[in-house]
Design an enzyme around this catalytic site. Structure first.
Site, mmCIF file in Angstrom:
data_model
loop_
_atom_site.group_PDB
_atom_site.id
_atom_site.type_symbol
_atom_site.label_atom_id
_atom_site.label_comp_id
_atom_site.label_asym_id
_atom_site.label_seq_id
_atom_site.Cartn_x
_atom_site.Cartn_y
_atom_site.Cartn_z
ATOM 1 N NE ARG A 36 58.887 36.652 -43.495
ATOM 2 C CZ ARG A 36 59.002 35.464 -44.052
ATOM 3 N NH1 ARG A 36 57.920 34.825 -44.492
ATOM 4 N NH2 ARG A 36 60.179 34.900 -44.187
ATOM 5 C CE LYS A 203 65.113 19.505 -40.575
ATOM 6 N NZ LYS A 203 64.513 19.236 -41.785
ATOM 7 N N GLY A 358 64.257 32.546 -39.405
ATOM 8 C CA GLY A 358 62.951 32.647 -38.773
ATOM 9 C C GLY A 358 62.973 32.433 -37.278
ATOM 10 N N GLY A 381 65.025 31.049 -45.170
ATOM 11 C CA GLY A 381 65.843 30.439 -46.224
ATOM 12 C C GLY A 381 66.614 31.480 -47.022
#
Ligand code: 3PG
Ligand code: MG
Length: 401
Positions: A36, A203, A358, A381
């Site tokens: 990043r 998930k 990620g 996200g």
């Protein structure tokens, strides 16, 4: 994107407040992955080489917002950035206040400083205007190059540029933000077909919205990772001791029904690499459509790999978010690796291939294939929300060309 970028403004002798996403993974005060930081260098160097005076701001992790917490300090990031750009990075150790104003005032052309973690103040998360005003007063130009944080309405993302715009100052996009939006929104807006989405990760709950949004847009959705086991439960199959979200089974059923009615194919794994435990030396076996008691599904199986690969290599556009298995633990990395290889093959054949998220970004980087796909997003996200079709306030407010 018809937004002005940092290339469109004259920065010479001017102070630029640049919001970046330096929320990098750290262990024991050491940065374990500096992608990043590297991804922001183009914008940073563009300002410095033109004689701009640069004030960088970022968050790191999720501190409580009650002041300094050593484990969330950006000091190690300032040191790493100094190495990468080969010049000192001033670090006043706060976000607002006298030390910060003095450091900003003493910046000379081509010099740079990094503020301390903006989330040390609760006002950052809350987006408070008064607090934002203090940061807005530091500079002449606002630049957003924090794609990873673009889905957040925090002070440095929204209230600071709003205050600067209200004072007649430009608010522009950085090159990373521009590039991320180009890939992630063009993939959705005007994809080359077939358009294939690969979704994985642990998930279902993280991916429900994106699956629903993609059903109307893509030709095929491939599902891997532990979330596949929740779908298996929804189909009435056995999953042994695999990780599932029992409270999401109904939603998984609804998604399967919606997929059945849509033109999109939703493809689930047909076999699974199972272990007795999530360890490298555990006993393993390949299960078919059902997973028996005492076994955990930990990766997609070989038949699924060839199924998925055959679909991926024929795609015109591929977006991938979430690993296919527990890739950090060998031998459960194989499914993720094979899917990455199929993406590389698709890219070579002319497809646009985008890795968002990620874990999948980390996986492709670890496997050394990040340069062989079209784009690896720095957002987790944020890239998911972009695929969901959400509009970000932090981007909407930036000046138009
Ligand atoms: C991220 O890593 O997802 C971004 O830096 C945003 O961080 P956040 O999820 O804590 O807002
Ligand atoms: Mg996050």
């Amino acid at each position: 994107m018809a937004k002005k970028t940092i290339a469109d403004v004259n920065v010479t002798g001017k102070k630029v407040f640049m919001r970046v996403d330096f929320n990098v993974p750290m262990e024991g005060g050491k940065i374990t992955d500096d992608r990043r930081i590297e991804a922001a260098l183009e914008s940073i160097n563009s300002v410095l080489s033109r004689g701009g005076r640069l004030i960088l701001a970022s968050h790191l992790g999720r501190p409580e917002g009650k002041g300094f917490e050593a484990e969330f300090s950006l000091k190690p990031v300032a040191d790493r950035l100094a190495e990468l750009i080969g010049k000192p990075v001033a670090f006043p150790g706060d976000t607002v206040g006298e030390a910060v104003s003095a450091a900003a005032a003493s910046l000379k052309d081509g010099e740079v400083m990094l503020l301390e973690n903006v989330r040390f103040y609760k006002a950052e998360k809350k987006g408070e205007a008064e607090h934002a005003g203090k940061m807005a007063a530091l500079a002449d130009i606002y630049c957003n190059d924090a794609f990873g944080t673009a889905h957040r309405d925090e002070a440095t993302m929204v209230a600071v540029p709003q205050a600067m715009k209200a004072a007649g100052k430009p608010a522009v996009a950085g090159f990373l933000l521009e590039k991320e939006i180009k890939y992630l929104s063009e993939a959705i807006g005007a994809p080359k077909r077939p358009f294939v989405a690969i979704l994985g990760g642990a998930k279902v709950s993280d991916k429900i919205v994106v699956i629903k949004a993609l059903l109307g847009k893509v030709n095929t959705i491939l599902i891997g990772g532990a979330m596949a086991y929740t779908f298996m439960l929804a189909q009435g199959k056995t999953v042994g001791g695999s990780r599932v979200e029992k409270d999401k089974v109904n939603e998984a059923k609804e998604i399967l029904e919606a997929a059945g009615k849509s033109k999109c194919d939703l493809v689930l794994p047909i076999d699974h690499v199972c272990g007795k435990a999530l360890t490298s030396n555990t006993e393993t076996m390949v299960a078919g459509q059902q997973i028996g008691d005492g076994w955990l599904g930990l990766d997609i199986g070989p038949k699924t790999v060839s199924n998925f690969s055959a679909i991926i290599v024929k795609a015109g556009t591929v977006v991938w978010n979430g690993p296919m298995g527990a890739f950090e633990t060998k031998p459960f990395h194989v499914g993720t690796r094979r899917v990455a290889e199929a993406l590389v093959e698709a890219t070579t054949a002319g497809a646009t291939t985008i890795i968002g998220g990620g874990d999948s970004a980390a996986a492709i980087e670890q496997m050394g294939m990040a340069q062989q796909v079209s784009h690896v997003s720095t957002g987790g996200g944020a890239s998911l929300e972009m695929l969901e079709g959400k509009k970000f306030n932090s981007v909407g407010l930036l000046d138009e060309k």
